[in-house]
Scaffold this motif. Structure first.
Motif, PDB file in Angstrom:
ATOM      1  N   SER A   1       1.190  -1.053  -0.020  1.00 58.97           N
ATOM      2  CA  SER A   1      -0.102  -0.125   0.152  1.00 58.97           C
ATOM      3  C   SER A   1       0.658   1.543   0.261  1.00 58.97           C
ATOM      4  CB  SER A   1      -1.072  -0.259   1.227  1.00 58.97           C
ATOM      5  OG  SER A   1      -0.182   0.128   2.775  1.00 58.97           O
ATOM      6  N   ILE A   2       2.098   1.726   0.446  1.00 58.75           N
ATOM      7  CA  ILE A   2       2.891   1.900   0.386  1.00 58.75           C
ATOM      8  C   ILE A   2       4.263   1.713   0.124  1.00 58.75           C
ATOM      9  CG2 ILE A   2       4.432   3.963   1.641  1.00 58.75           C
ATOM     10  CD1 ILE A   2       1.888   3.247   3.999  1.00 58.75           C
ATOM     11  N   PRO A   3       4.247   1.729  -1.740  1.00 61.75           N
ATOM     12  CA  PRO A   3       5.418   1.284  -2.173  1.00 61.75           C
ATOM     13  C   PRO A   3       6.277   1.778  -2.255  1.00 61.75           C
ATOM     14  CG  PRO A   3       3.836   2.364  -3.769  1.00 61.75           C
ATOM     15  CD  PRO A   3       3.302   2.639  -2.851  1.00 61.75           C
ATOM     16  N   TRP A   4       7.787   1.469  -2.568  1.00 59.90           N
ATOM     17  CA  TRP A   4       8.885   1.935  -3.050  1.00 59.90           C
ATOM     18  C   TRP A   4       8.555   2.592  -4.412  1.00 59.90           C
ATOM     19  CZ3 TRP A   4      13.843  -0.285  -1.652  1.00 59.90           C
ATOM     20  CH2 TRP A   4      14.215  -0.258   0.400  1.00 59.90           C
ATOM     21  N   SER A   5       9.352   3.869  -4.997  1.00 62.74           N
ATOM     22  CA  SER A   5       9.387   4.208  -5.685  1.00 62.74           C
ATOM     23  C   SER A   5      10.740   3.065  -7.044  1.00 62.74           C
ATOM     24  CB  SER A   5       9.865   5.765  -6.057  1.00 62.74           C
ATOM     25  OG  SER A   5      10.531   6.123  -5.518  1.00 62.74           O
ATOM     26  N   GLU A   6      10.909   4.071  -7.993  1.00 65.13           N
ATOM     27  CA  GLU A   6      11.646   3.184  -9.598  1.00 65.13           C
ATOM     28  C   GLU A   6      13.176   4.375  -8.355  1.00 65.13           C
ATOM     29  OE1 GLU A   6      11.138   3.121 -13.504  1.00 65.13           O
ATOM     30  OE2 GLU A   6      10.079   2.435 -13.471  1.00 65.13           O
ATOM     31  N   LYS A   7      12.844   5.731  -8.028  1.00 68.29           N
ATOM     32  CA  LYS A   7      13.965   5.884  -7.186  1.00 68.29           C
ATOM     33  C   LYS A   7      14.929   5.788  -6.426  1.00 68.29           C
ATOM     34  CE  LYS A   7      15.206  10.674  -6.243  1.00 68.29           C
ATOM     35  NZ  LYS A   7      15.232  11.713  -5.413  1.00 68.29           N
ATOM     36  N   SER A   8      13.827   5.926  -5.197  1.00 64.44           N
ATOM     37  CA  SER A   8      15.059   4.256  -4.386  1.00 64.44           C
ATOM     38  C   SER A   8      15.031   2.961  -4.193  1.00 64.44           C
ATOM     39  CB  SER A   8      13.433   4.425  -2.870  1.00 64.44           C
ATOM     40  OG  SER A   8      12.721   5.273  -2.672  1.00 64.44           O
ATOM     41  N   LEU A   9      14.873   2.430  -5.371  1.00 61.58           N
ATOM     42  CA  LEU A   9      15.035   1.155  -5.908  1.00 61.58           C
ATOM     43  C   LEU A   9      16.221   1.534  -6.579  1.00 61.58           C
ATOM     44  CD1 LEU A   9      12.285  -0.404  -6.905  1.00 61.58           C
ATOM     45  CD2 LEU A   9      12.931  -1.266  -4.794  1.00 61.58           C
ATOM     46  N   ARG A  10      16.376   2.969  -7.216  1.00 64.15           N
ATOM     47  CA  ARG A  10      17.492   3.010  -8.171  1.00 64.15           C
ATOM     48  C   ARG A  10      18.651   3.012  -7.213  1.00 64.15           C
ATOM     49  NH1 ARG A  10      15.249   5.251 -11.673  1.00 64.15           N
ATOM     50  NH2 ARG A  10      15.612   3.376 -13.394  1.00 64.15           N
ATOM     51  N   ASN A  11      18.131   3.593  -6.187  1.00 66.24           N
ATOM     52  CA  ASN A  11      19.203   4.554  -4.942  1.00 66.24           C
ATOM     53  C   ASN A  11      19.764   3.343  -4.340  1.00 66.24           C
ATOM     54  OD1 ASN A  11      18.504   7.087  -5.694  1.00 66.24           O
ATOM     55  ND2 ASN A  11      17.471   7.696  -3.275  1.00 66.24           N
ATOM     56  N   GLU A  12      19.162   2.142  -4.667  1.00 72.17           N
ATOM     57  CA  GLU A  12      19.980   1.201  -3.251  1.00 72.17           C
ATOM     58  C   GLU A  12      21.013   0.976  -4.112  1.00 72.17           C
ATOM     59  OE1 GLU A  12      19.692   0.493  -0.447  1.00 72.17           O
ATOM     60  OE2 GLU A  12      18.041   1.961  -0.681  1.00 72.17           O
ATOM     61  N   LEU A  13      20.574   0.790  -5.583  1.00 66.95           N
ATOM     62  CA  LEU A  13      22.531   0.492  -6.988  1.00 66.95           C
ATOM     63  C   LEU A  13      23.475   1.092  -5.818  1.00 66.95           C
ATOM     64  CD1 LEU A  13      20.612   0.278 -10.110  1.00 66.95           C
ATOM     65  CD2 LEU A  13      21.157  -1.848  -8.845  1.00 66.95           C
ATOM     66  N   GLN A  14      23.430   1.885  -5.416  1.00 66.91           N
ATOM     67  CA  GLN A  14      24.587   2.835  -5.527  1.00 66.91           C
ATOM     68  C   GLN A  14      25.519   2.869  -3.857  1.00 66.91           C
ATOM     69  OE1 GLN A  14      25.910   4.269  -7.650  1.00 66.91           O
ATOM     70  NE2 GLN A  14      23.309   4.138  -8.807  1.00 66.91           N
ATOM     71  N   ASN A  15      24.467   2.136  -3.562  1.00 65.22           N
ATOM     72  CA  ASN A  15      24.222   1.937  -1.662  1.00 65.22           C
ATOM     73  C   ASN A  15      24.875   0.542  -1.208  1.00 65.22           C
ATOM     74  OD1 ASN A  15      24.674   1.364   0.905  1.00 65.22           O
ATOM     75  ND2 ASN A  15      22.196   1.790   1.006  1.00 65.22           N
ATOM     76  N   ASN A  16      26.010   1.035  -0.703  1.00 60.95           N
ATOM     77  CA  ASN A  16      27.474  -0.459  -0.540  1.00 60.95           C
ATOM     78  C   ASN A  16      27.009  -1.235   0.396  1.00 60.95           C
ATOM     79  OD1 ASN A  16      29.209   0.109  -2.701  1.00 60.95           O
ATOM     80  ND2 ASN A  16      30.675   1.717  -1.217  1.00 60.95           N
ATOM     81  N   ASP A  17      25.706  -0.385   0.939  1.00 61.89           N
ATOM     82  CA  ASP A  17      25.758  -1.295   2.335  1.00 61.89           C
ATOM     83  C   ASP A  17      24.760  -1.981   2.166  1.00 61.89           C
ATOM     84  OD1 ASP A  17      28.061  -0.186   3.795  1.00 61.89           O
ATOM     85  OD2 ASP A  17      26.897   1.892   4.240  1.00 61.89           O
ATOM     86  N   SER A  18      24.250  -2.325   1.220  1.00 59.65           N
ATOM     87  CA  SER A  18      22.478  -2.776   0.845  1.00 59.65           C
ATOM     88  C   SER A  18      23.112  -3.914   0.006  1.00 59.65           C
ATOM     89  CB  SER A  18      21.790  -2.055   1.080  1.00 59.65           C
ATOM     90  OG  SER A  18      21.638  -1.769  -0.548  1.00 59.65           O
ATOM     91  N   VAL A  19      22.123  -5.318  -0.117  1.00 60.92           N
ATOM     92  CA  VAL A  19      22.047  -5.904  -1.034  1.00 60.92           C
ATOM     93  C   VAL A  19      20.892  -6.381  -1.777  1.00 60.92           C
ATOM     94  CG1 VAL A  19      23.159  -8.292  -1.921  1.00 60.92           C
ATOM     95  CG2 VAL A  19      23.709  -7.300  -0.173  1.00 60.92           C
ATOM     96  N   PHE A  20      20.523  -6.510  -2.895  1.00 63.36           N
ATOM     97  CA  PHE A  20      19.274  -6.945  -3.717  1.00 63.36           C
ATOM     98  C   PHE A  20      19.769  -8.203  -4.038  1.00 63.36           C
ATOM     99  CE2 PHE A  20      15.932  -3.273  -2.046  1.00 63.36           C
ATOM    100  CZ  PHE A  20      16.548  -2.222  -1.152  1.00 63.36           C
TER     101      PHE A  20
END
Ligand code: COA
Length: 147
Positions: free
Chosen positions: A24-43
């Motif tokens: 009901s409160i979805p992540w946006s494309e922008k938030s998902l894209r930010n994770e590609l640059q985040n060294n402290d997350s793994v998707f």
């Protein structure tokens, strides 16, 4: 046949679509894209016969880590893919020296609660009113490494 691999830029539209379909409160494309640059997350993305079937992520915080929503597209459910994604996330945590993994889940979400329990997560309490749309308590679960 399902492959589990790291998220790449080309996955973003399909993942945002899963977000809109199931949360009901979805992540946006922008938030998902930010994770590609985040060294402290793994998707991790599950791909079945070339189609994105599901995904989830984990935030690494030293010896602890937090799993985000795990989602599998409806037509691919009950085939072990949710389990496969969670297993891959646990492996990634172990690789990064994480000992304890946490997550939150809506207290009415039986499939997710069962999936996490099956993978060694234990309920350690609640966060009252944590979720909106609809308002609901979160169950806080932890998977702690045996000392
Ligand atoms: C929760 C979810 C990811 C499970 O994905 P899945 O691919 O169907 O899960 P799996 O087939 O790997 O099932 C693994 C275990 O989860 C549990 N489970 C899955 N679906 C279930 C259901 N409908 N009812 C009860 N338990 C269920 C079972 O313990 C199952 O093990 P089993 O097959 O040996 O019984 C999926 O239902 C989903 O995407 N739900 C909507 C999004 C969501 O709520 N995500 C969680 C947010 S925290």
């Amino acid at each position: 046949m399902t492959d589990y691999r790291y998220m790449v830029e080309q996955d973003i539209p399909a993942l945002a679509e899963l977000e809109r379909k199931y949360f009901s409160i979805p992540w946006s494309e922008k938030s998902l894209r930010n994770e590609l640059q985040n060294n402290d997350s793994v998707f991790i993305v599950a791909e079945t016969d070339g189609v994105v079937a599901g995904y989830a992520g984990v935030y690494l915080m030293g010896f602890e880590a937090g799993i985000t929503n795990v989602v599998v597209d409806e037509k691919f459910r009950k085939n072990g893919i949710g389990n496969g994604i969670v297993n891959r996330l646990i492996e990634e945590c172990e690789k990064h020296g994480v000992s304890d993994i946490t997550l939150e889940v809506r207290e009415s979400n039986i499939p997710a609660l069962e999936l996490y329990k099956k993978n060694g997560f234990v309920s350690e309490g609640k966060r009252p009113g944590f979720y909106d749309k609809p308002k609901e308590d979160a169950v806080i679960m932890w998977r702690r490494q045996q000392k």
